[in-house]
Design a protein around this motif. Sequence first.
Motif, PDB file in Angstrom:
ATOM      1  N   GLU A  26       0.832  -1.211   0.000  1.00 55.07           N
ATOM      2  CA  GLU A  26       0.000   0.000   0.000  1.00 55.07           C
ATOM      3  C   GLU A  26       0.866   1.259   0.000  1.00 55.07           C
ATOM      4  OE1 GLU A  26      -3.341   2.308   2.751  1.00 55.07           O
ATOM      5  OE2 GLU A  26      -3.064   0.136   2.989  1.00 55.07           O
ATOM      6  N   THR A  27       1.920   1.263   0.785  1.00 59.44           N
ATOM      7  CA  THR A  27       2.807   2.425   0.834  1.00 59.44           C
ATOM      8  C   THR A  27       3.447   2.689  -0.519  1.00 59.44           C
ATOM      9  OG1 THR A  27       3.304   2.035   3.168  1.00 59.44           O
ATOM     10  CG2 THR A  27       4.869   3.378   1.925  1.00 59.44           C
ATOM     11  N   LEU A  28       3.921   1.648  -1.169  1.00 56.46           N
ATOM     12  CA  LEU A  28       4.538   1.792  -2.485  1.00 56.46           C
ATOM     13  C   LEU A  28       3.561   2.409  -3.471  1.00 56.46           C
ATOM     14  CD1 LEU A  28       6.487  -1.600  -2.781  1.00 56.46           C
ATOM     15  CD2 LEU A  28       7.476   0.673  -2.456  1.00 56.46           C
ATOM     16  N   GLN A  29       2.322   1.922  -3.460  1.00 50.89           N
ATOM     17  CA  GLN A  29       1.337   2.424  -4.413  1.00 50.89           C
ATOM     18  C   GLN A  29       0.920   3.868  -4.118  1.00 50.89           C
ATOM     19  OE1 GLN A  29      -0.826   0.830  -7.390  1.00 50.89           O
ATOM     20  NE2 GLN A  29       1.389   0.884  -7.409  1.00 50.89           N
ATOM     21  N   ARG A  30       0.760   4.220  -2.851  1.00 52.82           N
ATOM     22  CA  ARG A  30       0.412   5.609  -2.525  1.00 52.82           C
ATOM     23  C   ARG A  30       1.541   6.557  -2.953  1.00 52.82           C
ATOM     24  NH1 ARG A  30      -4.137   6.353   0.536  1.00 52.82           N
ATOM     25  NH2 ARG A  30      -4.938   4.579   1.744  1.00 52.82           N
ATOM     26  N   ASP A  31       2.777   6.116  -2.814  1.00 50.32           N
ATOM     27  CA  ASP A  31       3.912   6.932  -3.250  1.00 50.32           C
ATOM     28  C   ASP A  31       3.923   7.110  -4.762  1.00 50.32           C
ATOM     29  OD1 ASP A  31       4.751   7.184  -0.634  1.00 50.32           O
ATOM     30  OD2 ASP A  31       6.362   5.693  -0.784  1.00 50.32           O
ATOM     31  N   ALA A  54      -5.360  17.725  -5.502  1.00 47.40           N
ATOM     32  CA  ALA A  54      -5.547  16.342  -5.044  1.00 47.40           C
ATOM     33  C   ALA A  54      -4.600  16.040  -3.891  1.00 47.40           C
ATOM     34  CB  ALA A  54      -5.310  15.377  -6.201  1.00 47.40           C
ATOM     35  N   LYS A  55      -5.160  15.692  -2.763  1.00 44.15           N
ATOM     36  CA  LYS A  55      -4.346  15.425  -1.577  1.00 44.15           C
ATOM     37  C   LYS A  55      -4.121  13.928  -1.346  1.00 44.15           C
ATOM     38  CE  LYS A  55      -5.788  19.647   0.798  1.00 44.15           C
ATOM     39  NZ  LYS A  55      -4.925  20.376  -0.119  1.00 44.15           N
ATOM     40  N   GLY A  56      -4.699  13.103  -2.198  1.00 48.76           N
ATOM     41  CA  GLY A  56      -4.528  11.661  -2.027  1.00 48.76           C
ATOM     42  C   GLY A  56      -5.436  10.903  -2.964  1.00 48.76           C
ATOM     43  N   TYR A  57      -5.569   9.613  -2.693  1.00 49.70           N
ATOM     44  CA  TYR A  57      -6.331   8.760  -3.609  1.00 49.70           C
ATOM     45  C   TYR A  57      -7.788   9.184  -3.735  1.00 49.70           C
ATOM     46  CZ  TYR A  57      -8.957   4.917  -5.530  1.00 49.70           C
ATOM     47  OH  TYR A  57      -9.825   4.180  -6.305  1.00 49.70           O
ATOM     48  N   ASP A  58      -8.445   9.515  -2.635  1.00 48.80           N
ATOM     49  CA  ASP A  58      -9.879   9.831  -2.701  1.00 48.80           C
ATOM     50  C   ASP A  58     -10.137  11.040  -3.608  1.00 48.80           C
ATOM     51  OD1 ASP A  58     -10.463   7.739  -1.021  1.00 48.80           O
ATOM     52  OD2 ASP A  58     -10.518   8.959   0.801  1.00 48.80           O
ATOM     53  N   ASP A  59      -9.306  12.074  -3.518  1.00 50.45           N
ATOM     54  CA  ASP A  59      -9.459  13.238  -4.393  1.00 50.45           C
ATOM     55  C   ASP A  59      -9.228  12.851  -5.852  1.00 50.45           C
ATOM     56  OD1 ASP A  59      -9.958  14.869  -2.221  1.00 50.45           O
ATOM     57  OD2 ASP A  59      -7.881  15.585  -2.057  1.00 50.45           O
ATOM     58  N   PHE A  60      -8.188  12.071  -6.075  1.00 52.55           N
ATOM     59  CA  PHE A  60      -7.876  11.629  -7.431  1.00 52.55           C
ATOM     60  C   PHE A  60      -9.048  10.857  -8.034  1.00 52.55           C
ATOM     61  CE2 PHE A  60      -6.111   8.152 -10.101  1.00 52.55           C
ATOM     62  CZ  PHE A  60      -5.549   8.907 -11.121  1.00 52.55           C
ATOM     63  N   ASP A 298       6.281  -0.539  -7.578  1.00 49.88           N
ATOM     64  CA  ASP A 298       7.048   0.700  -7.447  1.00 49.88           C
ATOM     65  C   ASP A 298       7.532   1.233  -8.799  1.00 49.88           C
ATOM     66  OD1 ASP A 298       8.934  -1.251  -7.920  1.00 49.88           O
ATOM     67  OD2 ASP A 298      10.311  -0.622  -6.329  1.00 49.88           O
ATOM     68  N   TYR A 299       6.887   0.798  -9.885  1.00 46.32           N
ATOM     69  CA  TYR A 299       7.129   1.417 -11.185  1.00 46.32           C
ATOM     70  C   TYR A 299       6.237   2.658 -11.269  1.00 46.32           C
ATOM     71  CZ  TYR A 299       8.929  -3.275 -12.428  1.00 46.32           C
ATOM     72  OH  TYR A 299       9.606  -4.465 -12.468  1.00 46.32           O
ATOM     73  N   ASP A 300       6.200   3.293 -12.426  1.00 47.31           N
ATOM     74  CA  ASP A 300       5.298   4.434 -12.634  1.00 47.31           C
ATOM     75  C   ASP A 300       3.900   3.954 -13.029  1.00 47.31           C
ATOM     76  OD1 ASP A 300       7.060   6.432 -11.984  1.00 47.31           O
ATOM     77  OD2 ASP A 300       7.518   7.030 -14.036  1.00 47.31           O
ATOM     78  N   PRO A 320      -8.829   0.737  -4.945  1.00 48.97           N
ATOM     79  CA  PRO A 320      -7.374   0.712  -5.126  1.00 48.97           C
ATOM     80  C   PRO A 320      -6.843  -0.657  -4.732  1.00 48.97           C
ATOM     81  CG  PRO A 320      -7.918   1.786  -3.072  1.00 48.97           C
ATOM     82  CD  PRO A 320      -9.232   1.465  -3.731  1.00 48.97           C
ATOM     83  N   LEU A 321      -5.557  -0.845  -4.857  1.00 50.69           N
ATOM     84  CA  LEU A 321      -4.966  -2.148  -4.576  1.00 50.69           C
ATOM     85  C   LEU A 321      -5.317  -2.633  -3.178  1.00 50.69           C
ATOM     86  CD1 LEU A 321      -3.061  -4.384  -5.613  1.00 50.69           C
ATOM     87  CD2 LEU A 321      -1.182  -3.127  -4.551  1.00 50.69           C
TER      88      LEU A 321
END
Length: 507
Positions: A26-31, A54-60, A298-300, A320-321
Amino acid sequence: MSITQLIRKVFVPRQVELERHYTQGETLQRDVLKSLIKRATDTEYGRRHAFSSAKGYDDFAHNVPVNTYEELKADIDRMRHGESDILWPGKVKWYAKSSGTTNDKSKFIPVSQEGLRNIHYNGGTDAVAIYLRNYPKSRLFDGKALILGGSHSPNYNIHGSLVGDLSAILIENINPLANLVRVPRKQTALLSDFEVKRDRIAIETLKRNVTNLSGVPSWMLSVLSRVMELSGKDHLEEVWPNIEVFFHGGVAFTPYRKQYEQLITKPDMRYMETYNASEGFFGLQDDPSDKSMLLMLDYDVFYEFIPMSEFGSDNPTVVPLWGVETGRNYAMLISTSCGLWRYVIGDTVQFTSTNPYKFIITGRTKHFINAFGEELIVDNAEQGLAFACQKTGAQVLEYTAAPVFMDAKGKCRHQWLIEFSKRPDDLNQFAALFDKRMQELNSDYEAKRYKDITLQPLEIVVARENLFNDWLKKKGKLGGQHKVPRLSNSRDIIDQLLGMNEMESRG
């Protein structure tokens, strides 16, 4: 000390980094999402969809719609004509040509410099890193890698811009040092005529020390068959004694495994599945004893998923994941540094584990049969065919299937067009075993087959030799990353193939 023993030290830092995939998914994906949004904030698409706030996943997820190719096509066309800062910062010069949509013959997937480096090449590097970790005694770099590629051509009249198979774009831009360990020559690898290329590859590699193969199983098998013809040998290890691994992807390996095992009989030959596509590089088989793949986090590439039970509905759930569950069938969405945002890639996956995140590819969002509520997916078909082949000794080379809709008597069935490399002695027995196994795997299919009330027993039509290759050639899709659609609700493809099959029979 062998060359491989020296080179393997280069991969050690990455092997250590990969451990984070097992504990910090989860950390890798949020980054990754944070990085993608930040870099694309000042693009047209970023401004249009409020990336800056966008401050994070929910905004995105709230600001950016789910997209198919049709929704992004107008922006991609502008990019292909040389416009900058549309879906991704700067100009994107390369476009991977992929199979088409309902409205177009082809899709043109942007491949940015960042995507090339941080997705596609990272995937290839990690495939080697994981392989060397699993096999400390490997001699991979003591010989050559036979890597199959497609072809490319100029993109409109834009200087330095190319469109073509992803594999051709990768070969065109590969680090020159990599050419020291790969065959064939670049000029040969990029030939557009597959039949000419096949011959030249066989000739160029026949006397080389090939230790590893990379490519689509169907096209690689065709090349290796030509190598065997020219060599006069019975098994590939007689030509290349040090062959040790095939990195394969693009299509399911199950229909081809038996043929490879007959072609390469050395007991220590290895096979490693990769999940690479025109849109990105997503997964690697990290455990040789487990057919599922590790999702590369941890790719793009930022991943999201839609449960297939809701796919196509007006407001499907998107997770999300860290919201996925094992055992459920999902359509996969990606956001990448190539400018694909919440993009429906068209593949379906099922997670076998969430710690780490491991999965199998189950099919395509469009490649399934659900004409009568049976919800048959490619994974069911692959497992069913493998079971029938195991029980009968048959070998399947290519296949496609579609429904036969209700006739005047209300009868309907699935029709399978199968090209065998080794035909079963009893086709009816093969069909019965195949059907039985799919009922065991899919309760919806089993319900529709109950007492033959809705679905009649499946029908198998035997395809003549090379029918599928001839069909691809007729479509201008022989070689490269092109593949035969396996399952369809429409009869368009199977009827074309049946027509060619019947013409040959009459001839």
